[in-house]
Design an enzyme around this catalytic site. Structure first.
Site, mmCIF file in Angstrom:
data_model
loop_
_atom_site.group_PDB
_atom_site.id
_atom_site.type_symbol
_atom_site.label_atom_id
_atom_site.label_comp_id
_atom_site.label_asym_id
_atom_site.label_seq_id
_atom_site.Cartn_x
_atom_site.Cartn_y
_atom_site.Cartn_z
ATOM 1 N N SER A 150 0.837 -1.200 0.000
ATOM 2 C CA SER A 150 0.000 0.000 0.000
ATOM 3 C C SER A 150 0.879 1.261 0.000
ATOM 4 O O SER A 150 1.669 1.450 -0.907
ATOM 5 C CB SER A 150 -0.960 -0.037 1.190
ATOM 6 O OG SER A 150 -2.008 0.889 1.043
ATOM 7 N N ASP A 210 -9.097 -4.534 -6.058
ATOM 8 C CA ASP A 210 -8.537 -3.669 -5.007
ATOM 9 C C ASP A 210 -8.557 -2.225 -5.517
ATOM 10 O O ASP A 210 -7.858 -1.904 -6.486
ATOM 11 C CB ASP A 210 -7.107 -4.105 -4.694
ATOM 12 C CG ASP A 210 -6.435 -3.239 -3.625
ATOM 13 O OD1 ASP A 210 -7.026 -2.214 -3.223
ATOM 14 O OD2 ASP A 210 -5.324 -3.591 -3.207
ATOM 15 N N HIS A 219 -8.205 -5.246 -0.389
ATOM 16 C CA HIS A 219 -6.956 -4.540 -0.095
ATOM 17 C C HIS A 219 -6.340 -4.987 1.235
ATOM 18 O O HIS A 219 -5.133 -4.808 1.442
ATOM 19 C CB HIS A 219 -7.197 -3.025 -0.054
ATOM 20 C CG HIS A 219 -5.945 -2.220 0.091
ATOM 21 N ND1 HIS A 219 -4.955 -2.193 -0.877
ATOM 22 C CD2 HIS A 219 -5.498 -1.426 1.108
ATOM 23 C CE1 HIS A 219 -3.965 -1.412 -0.464
ATOM 24 N NE2 HIS A 219 -4.263 -0.944 0.733
#
Length: 237
Positions: free
Chosen positions: A114, A181, A193
């Site tokens: 991320s 995602d 995610h």
């Protein structure tokens, strides 16, 4: 006599206090493992390599049996102030430079999840300083990075996965995006995610890293791009 004794004791106490701030000794140098995974955690995760990072390392270790694997958790806030990702990029780059200098045989794997993937993006694509990034990775150290594995990379959402953005590291990169995602694709499944550990992509990323580690053992040069690109492209499976 008492005054001299008091002065001596005071000087000794001061010396002990100052020793706490002395420069690190040679023993403080990092232990050299066969492989070091330098991983940047995702937004709001507690300091460390994060859940995805841990799953990645735990999956990688059995794939490289007989080799020691160390980890380094990139130090940065990982808050919703994404501009501070540059702090992580500086720390990651400096760690690479430290390991390269002190552990010449250690193979380096960069990883991020991320916002941590965005940290890796900066290190892998910014050859000069700017926007808070003050410690660019010297080009001469590129061969020391065996592979890069990122998960849920925000840049992939706008069509710029790291495999495409970096001419230097693209062929050594697995830029992995879970189906739907929204952080790395145009999907809308936010749950995807936070489920990389369960998606099978962690295993795919570990297999990619292990493959390039073994290739580096057999051949000092980086793997050919035509062989790597097929696997390193952003995955949506």
């Amino acid at each position: 006599m008492a005054a001299r004794t008091l002065a001596a004791l005071t000087a000794a106490a001061l010396a002990v206090a100052l020793s706490a701030f002395a420069a690190p000794s040679a023993s403080a140098a990092p232990e050299c493992s066969d492989i070091e995974v330098i991983f940047a955690r995702g937004t709001d995760e507690a300091p460390g390599i994060g859940k995805v990072g841990k799953a990645f390392v735990d999956t990688l270790k059995p794939m490289v049996k007989g080799k020691s694997v160390s980890t380094y958790a990139v130090k940065y806030p990982a808050t919703w102030d994404f501009m501070k990702a540059a702090i992580g990029a500086n720390d990651m780059s400096k760690r690479v430079q430290t390991i390269a200098a002190q552990c010449p045989k250690t193979k380096i794997v960069l990883g991020g999840y991320s916002q941590g993937a965005a940290v890796v993006d900066v290190v892998a694509t910014a050859p000069i300083a700017g926007l808070g990034y003050t410690a660019p990775l010297p080009a001469a150290l590129a061969p020391r990075i065996t592979s890069i594995v990122v998960f849920g990379n925000p840049s992939a959402r706008i069509g710029n996965p790291l495999t495409r953005m970096s001419m230097v590291y693209g062929a050594r990169t697995a830029d992995l995006c879970a189906p739907a995602d929204p952080v790395c694709s145009l999907g809308r499944d936010w749950d995807s995610h936070v489920r990389y550990q369960e998606s099978g992509l962690v295993k795919l990323g570990a297999e990619w890293a292990a493959k390039l580690i073994k290739a580096a053992d057999q051949k000092p040069a980086a793997p050919k791009s035509d062989a790597a690109q097929g696997t390193s492209a952003t995955s949506t499976r």
